[in-house]
Each structure stands twice: as C-alpha cells, then as structure tokens.
Write a protein that holds these residues in place. Structure first.
Motif, PDB file in Angstrom:
ATOM      1  N   ARG A  97      -9.648   3.687  -7.760  1.00 57.01           N
ATOM      2  CA  ARG A  97     -10.724   4.187  -8.626  1.00 57.01           C
ATOM      3  C   ARG A  97     -10.188   5.301  -9.526  1.00 57.01           C
ATOM      4  NH1 ARG A  97     -15.901   6.236  -5.550  1.00 57.01           N
ATOM      5  NH2 ARG A  97     -15.087   8.280  -6.079  1.00 57.01           N
ATOM      6  N   ALA A  98     -10.597   5.308 -10.784  1.00 56.07           N
ATOM      7  CA  ALA A  98     -10.041   6.213 -11.796  1.00 56.07           C
ATOM      8  C   ALA A  98     -10.072   7.679 -11.380  1.00 56.07           C
ATOM      9  CB  ALA A  98     -10.770   6.023 -13.126  1.00 56.07           C
ATOM     10  N   ASP A  99     -11.145   8.123 -10.756  1.00 53.00           N
ATOM     11  CA  ASP A  99     -11.249   9.543 -10.400  1.00 53.00           C
ATOM     12  C   ASP A  99     -10.491   9.905  -9.128  1.00 53.00           C
ATOM     13  OD1 ASP A  99     -12.992   8.186  -8.707  1.00 53.00           O
ATOM     14  OD2 ASP A  99     -14.494   9.788  -8.715  1.00 53.00           O
ATOM     15  N   ARG A 100      -9.795   8.932  -8.520  1.00 56.21           N
ATOM     16  CA  ARG A 100      -9.018   9.192  -7.296  1.00 56.21           C
ATOM     17  C   ARG A 100      -7.538   8.885  -7.475  1.00 56.21           C
ATOM     18  NH1 ARG A 100     -13.286  11.281  -6.572  1.00 56.21           N
ATOM     19  NH2 ARG A 100     -14.464  11.313  -4.631  1.00 56.21           N
ATOM     20  N   ARG A 101      -7.121   8.614  -8.713  1.00 55.08           N
ATOM     21  CA  ARG A 101      -5.711   8.312  -8.975  1.00 55.08           C
ATOM     22  C   ARG A 101      -4.864   9.579  -8.919  1.00 55.08           C
ATOM     23  NH1 ARG A 101      -7.302   4.451 -13.879  1.00 55.08           N
ATOM     24  NH2 ARG A 101      -8.222   2.814 -12.595  1.00 55.08           N
ATOM     25  N   GLY A 102      -3.582   9.373  -8.686  1.00 56.27           N
ATOM     26  CA  GLY A 102      -2.637  10.484  -8.665  1.00 56.27           C
ATOM     27  C   GLY A 102      -2.636  11.253  -7.361  1.00 56.27           C
ATOM     28  N   ARG A 103      -3.221  10.707  -6.321  1.00 56.50           N
ATOM     29  CA  ARG A 103      -3.306  11.390  -5.027  1.00 56.50           C
ATOM     30  C   ARG A 103      -2.532  10.668  -3.927  1.00 56.50           C
ATOM     31  NH1 ARG A 103      -9.709  13.134  -4.985  1.00 56.50           N
ATOM     32  NH2 ARG A 103      -9.689  14.009  -7.077  1.00 56.50           N
ATOM     33  N   GLY A 104      -1.757   9.647  -4.301  1.00 58.82           N
ATOM     34  CA  GLY A 104      -0.936   8.929  -3.329  1.00 58.82           C
ATOM     35  C   GLY A 104      -1.595   7.724  -2.692  1.00 58.82           C
ATOM     36  N   HIS A 105      -2.816   7.400  -3.093  1.00 58.15           N
ATOM     37  CA  HIS A 105      -3.503   6.259  -2.483  1.00 58.15           C
ATOM     38  C   HIS A 105      -2.800   4.941  -2.807  1.00 58.15           C
ATOM     39  CE1 HIS A 105      -6.598   9.009  -1.355  1.00 58.15           C
ATOM     40  NE2 HIS A 105      -7.051   9.195  -2.595  1.00 58.15           N
ATOM     41  N   GLY A 106      -2.433   4.751  -4.069  1.00 57.60           N
ATOM     42  CA  GLY A 106      -1.742   3.522  -4.461  1.00 57.60           C
ATOM     43  C   GLY A 106      -0.418   3.380  -3.728  1.00 57.60           C
ATOM     44  N   ALA A 107       0.339   4.460  -3.669  1.00 61.88           N
ATOM     45  CA  ALA A 107       1.633   4.421  -2.969  1.00 61.88           C
ATOM     46  C   ALA A 107       1.454   4.096  -1.493  1.00 61.88           C
ATOM     47  CB  ALA A 107       2.353   5.756  -3.136  1.00 61.88           C
ATOM     48  N   ALA A 108       0.427   4.644  -0.878  1.00 62.15           N
ATOM     49  CA  ALA A 108       0.187   4.378   0.547  1.00 62.15           C
ATOM     50  C   ALA A 108      -0.205   2.923   0.784  1.00 62.15           C
ATOM     51  CB  ALA A 108      -0.894   5.315   1.084  1.00 62.15           C
ATOM     52  N   MET A 109      -1.028   2.370  -0.098  1.00 55.68           N
ATOM     53  CA  MET A 109      -1.414   0.961   0.056  1.00 55.68           C
ATOM     54  C   MET A 109      -0.210   0.050  -0.134  1.00 55.68           C
ATOM     55  SD  MET A 109      -5.176   0.659  -1.736  1.00 55.68           S
ATOM     56  CE  MET A 109      -4.548   1.011  -3.379  1.00 55.68           C
ATOM     57  N   VAL A 110       0.585   0.311  -1.165  1.00 50.75           N
ATOM     58  CA  VAL A 110       1.750  -0.525  -1.427  1.00 50.75           C
ATOM     59  C   VAL A 110       2.771  -0.372  -0.298  1.00 50.75           C
ATOM     60  CG1 VAL A 110       3.683  -0.922  -3.012  1.00 50.75           C
ATOM     61  CG2 VAL A 110       1.364  -0.631  -3.906  1.00 50.75           C
ATOM     62  N   ALA A 111       2.941   0.829   0.247  1.00 49.78           N
ATOM     63  CA  ALA A 111       3.859   1.020   1.383  1.00 49.78           C
ATOM     64  C   ALA A 111       3.422   0.174   2.573  1.00 49.78           C
ATOM     65  CB  ALA A 111       3.925   2.498   1.768  1.00 49.78           C
ATOM     66  N   ALA A 112       2.125   0.113   2.825  1.00 47.42           N
ATOM     67  CA  ALA A 112       1.619  -0.705   3.933  1.00 47.42           C
ATOM     68  C   ALA A 112       1.922  -2.179   3.689  1.00 47.42           C
ATOM     69  CB  ALA A 112       0.120  -0.480   4.111  1.00 47.42           C
ATOM     70  N   LEU A 113       1.759  -2.640   2.446  1.00 45.74           N
ATOM     71  CA  LEU A 113       2.049  -4.037   2.131  1.00 45.74           C
ATOM     72  C   LEU A 113       3.547  -4.315   2.156  1.00 45.74           C
ATOM     73  CD1 LEU A 113      -0.533  -4.817  -0.686  1.00 45.74           C
ATOM     74  CD2 LEU A 113      -0.755  -5.126   1.794  1.00 45.74           C
ATOM     75  N   GLU A 114       4.363  -3.349   1.750  1.00 45.28           N
ATOM     76  CA  GLU A 114       5.816  -3.522   1.810  1.00 45.28           C
ATOM     77  C   GLU A 114       6.283  -3.707   3.255  1.00 45.28           C
ATOM     78  OE1 GLU A 114       6.923  -0.927  -2.194  1.00 45.28           O
ATOM     79  OE2 GLU A 114       6.963   0.043  -0.216  1.00 45.28           O
ATOM     80  N   ARG A 115       5.670  -3.003   4.184  1.00 46.93           N
ATOM     81  CA  ARG A 115       6.000  -3.166   5.596  1.00 46.93           C
ATOM     82  C   ARG A 115       5.712  -4.599   6.040  1.00 46.93           C
ATOM     83  NH1 ARG A 115       3.023  -3.282   9.873  1.00 46.93           N
ATOM     84  NH2 ARG A 115       1.181  -2.417   8.867  1.00 46.93           N
ATOM     85  N   VAL A 116       4.571  -5.135   5.617  1.00 45.06           N
ATOM     86  CA  VAL A 116       4.201  -6.518   5.930  1.00 45.06           C
ATOM     87  C   VAL A 116       5.216  -7.483   5.308  1.00 45.06           C
ATOM     88  CG1 VAL A 116       2.467  -8.312   5.508  1.00 45.06           C
ATOM     89  CG2 VAL A 116       1.748  -6.004   6.194  1.00 45.06           C
ATOM     90  N   ILE A 117       5.577  -7.254   4.055  1.00 40.89           N
ATOM     91  CA  ILE A 117       6.521  -8.134   3.356  1.00 40.89           C
ATOM     92  C   ILE A 117       7.874  -8.124   4.054  1.00 40.89           C
ATOM     93  CG2 ILE A 117       7.854  -8.391   1.217  1.00 40.89           C
ATOM     94  CD1 ILE A 117       5.260  -7.359  -0.244  1.00 40.89           C
ATOM     95  N   ARG A 118       8.373  -6.944   4.361  1.00 41.52           N
ATOM     96  CA  ARG A 118       9.695  -6.852   5.006  1.00 41.52           C
ATOM     97  C   ARG A 118       9.705  -7.509   6.382  1.00 41.52           C
ATOM     98  NH1 ARG A 118       9.739  -1.582   2.304  1.00 41.52           N
ATOM     99  NH2 ARG A 118      11.367  -1.679   0.710  1.00 41.52           N
ATOM    100  N   GLY A 119       8.577  -7.505   7.058  1.00 41.20           N
ATOM    101  CA  GLY A 119       8.509  -8.076   8.397  1.00 41.20           C
ATOM    102  C   GLY A 119       8.176  -9.552   8.445  1.00 41.20           C
ATOM    103  N   GLY A 120       7.684 -10.125   7.340  1.00 38.89           N
ATOM    104  CA  GLY A 120       7.203 -11.491   7.437  1.00 38.89           C
ATOM    105  C   GLY A 120       7.571 -12.446   6.321  1.00 38.89           C
ATOM    106  N   TYR A 121       8.320 -11.993   5.321  1.00 38.38           N
ATOM    107  CA  TYR A 121       8.587 -12.851   4.171  1.00 38.38           C
ATOM    108  C   TYR A 121      10.056 -12.787   3.764  1.00 38.38           C
ATOM    109  CZ  TYR A 121       3.536 -13.025   3.725  1.00 38.38           C
ATOM    110  OH  TYR A 121       2.203 -13.227   3.969  1.00 38.38           O
ATOM    111  N   ASP A 122      10.480 -13.798   3.002  1.00 35.09           N
ATOM    112  CA  ASP A 122      11.845 -13.807   2.467  1.00 35.09           C
ATOM    113  C   ASP A 122      12.015 -12.793   1.340  1.00 35.09           C
ATOM    114  OD1 ASP A 122      12.672 -15.954   4.146  1.00 35.09           O
ATOM    115  OD2 ASP A 122      11.758 -17.395   2.761  1.00 35.09           O
ATOM    116  N   LEU A 123      10.922 -12.520   0.626  1.00 38.54           N
ATOM    117  CA  LEU A 123      10.925 -11.528  -0.443  1.00 38.54           C
ATOM    118  C   LEU A 123       9.489 -11.184  -0.808  1.00 38.54           C
ATOM    119  CD1 LEU A 123      11.504 -12.949  -4.004  1.00 38.54           C
ATOM    120  CD2 LEU A 123      10.971 -14.420  -2.076  1.00 38.54           C
TER     121      LEU A 123
END
Length: 190
Positions: A95-121
């Motif tokens: 959400r626009a008024d909540r950007r720049g606080r690390g939320h996007g990075a935290a969500m993508v980090a969680a998905l990167e963990r899933v990708i590294r553990g379960g996919y070829d790329l």
C-alpha cells in the motif's frame, strides 16, 4: 527473542509476513489482496490477478488490515533443452502509505526462501521501477531472448526482453545469454 512460527517472518517495521497457500486463504483475505493490487497497479487485469493464485502468498497485515501482498506460483520454463520447475513471483505490492518500511523486502525474502527450497530457479517480470530492488537482492537480468510456448507454437516475446529477472538456486546451471521460454497462460505471458 521469540522465534516466529515457520510460516511467518518479521519485517523491519516489526509486522509479520504470513505465508499461506491460496487454498488456505478465506474469501475476505483474497478480496483484500485483489483490491490492494488493483490499487497499487493502474494496469492490473483479471488475468494478472489469476496469475497470482494457486501458489503461496506472502501477506503483511497492520492493525488487521492487509498492506502487502506477493505470491509465488509454479511455472515451467524451457532453458537449454530442459524444462525447469520455476517459482514465478507475481503480485508484489505494498500500500502506498506503507512503502519504504521493508515490507516488500520481507515478503520477497519469504518467497525467495520458498524458491531456493523448492524450485530449480525463481523468475519474474520486473517493472522499470522495481528492477534495482530485485537486482540488489541477487536477482539477475536475463540477457538472452525470451519466448513463449503457445497453443500456436513457439512465439517470440521480444517486448519482455530486458524485463525478466531470475534467481538461481544453484541446483541448475543457467546461461543468462541464451533463450528462455515460458509456458502458456492467458494475459501477459511473462
């Protein structure tokens, strides 16, 4: 310090990122996620929303309200005569008024963990505004040509060249300068 449950992590702002499969999300949460993404992206389509379904969602709530969403879905990408199991990232928005606080990075980090553990790329189509964000996290620009395997055969997707980023997992060697082909889907192919 209390450790977060395995399906949650904490953002730099102290809110939790919850990971859940589409099938585990109730109607209200799915509706809130769809509304959020339509607010974040001016050109969001029904197909774009459908692309974000059927996999794992990373969700950030603040005061009971959804402020961030991202998902990873399985796709098949063809590379060097091999079909690779890909964790494809979709619907990343805060959400626009909540950007720049690390939320996007935290969500993508969680998905990167899933990708590294379960996919070829991992792979995603990045907007110009998001390219530096993904590159700073180790995502690499695909420099080769892009294609799609369509019902009418192999189709060149030249408009996507320079927008596709991949996250190598180490399980499969990748040559970023060769062709990459995605599976078919309605709407935007990448």
């Amino acid at each position: 310090m209390t450790e977060a449950p395995p399906n949650t992590s904490t953002t730099s702002a102290g809110t939790e990122v919850r990971i859940a499969h589409t099938s585990d999300l109730d109607t209200a949460t799915l509706k809130a996620a769809r509304t959020l993404l339509y607010d974040v992206f001016d050109d969001m389509t029904t197909e774009d929303w459908e692309h974000a379904l059927g996999g794992l969602h990373a969700l950030v709530h603040e005061d009971g309200e959804l402020i961030g969403h991202a998902s990873v879905v399985q796709r098949r990408l063809l590379h060097d005569s091999r079909a690779l199991r890909c964790g494809y990232v979709e619907g990343v928005g805060v959400r626009a008024d909540r950007r720049g606080r690390g939320h996007g990075a935290a969500m993508v980090a969680a998905l990167e963990r899933v990708i590294r553990g379960g996919y070829d790329l991992g792979a995603l189509g990045a907007s110009d505004e998001a390219a530096d964000f993904y590159a700073s996290r180790g995502w690499q620009l695909w420099r080769g040509r892009s294609w799609a395997l369509t019902p009418n055969g192999l189709q060149r997707t030249a408009d996507e060249d320079g927008c596709i980023y991949v996250l190598p997992t180490g399980s499969t060697p990748l040559d970023l300068d060769t062709d990459l082909t995605c599976d078919w889907r309605d709407g935007d192919l990448w």
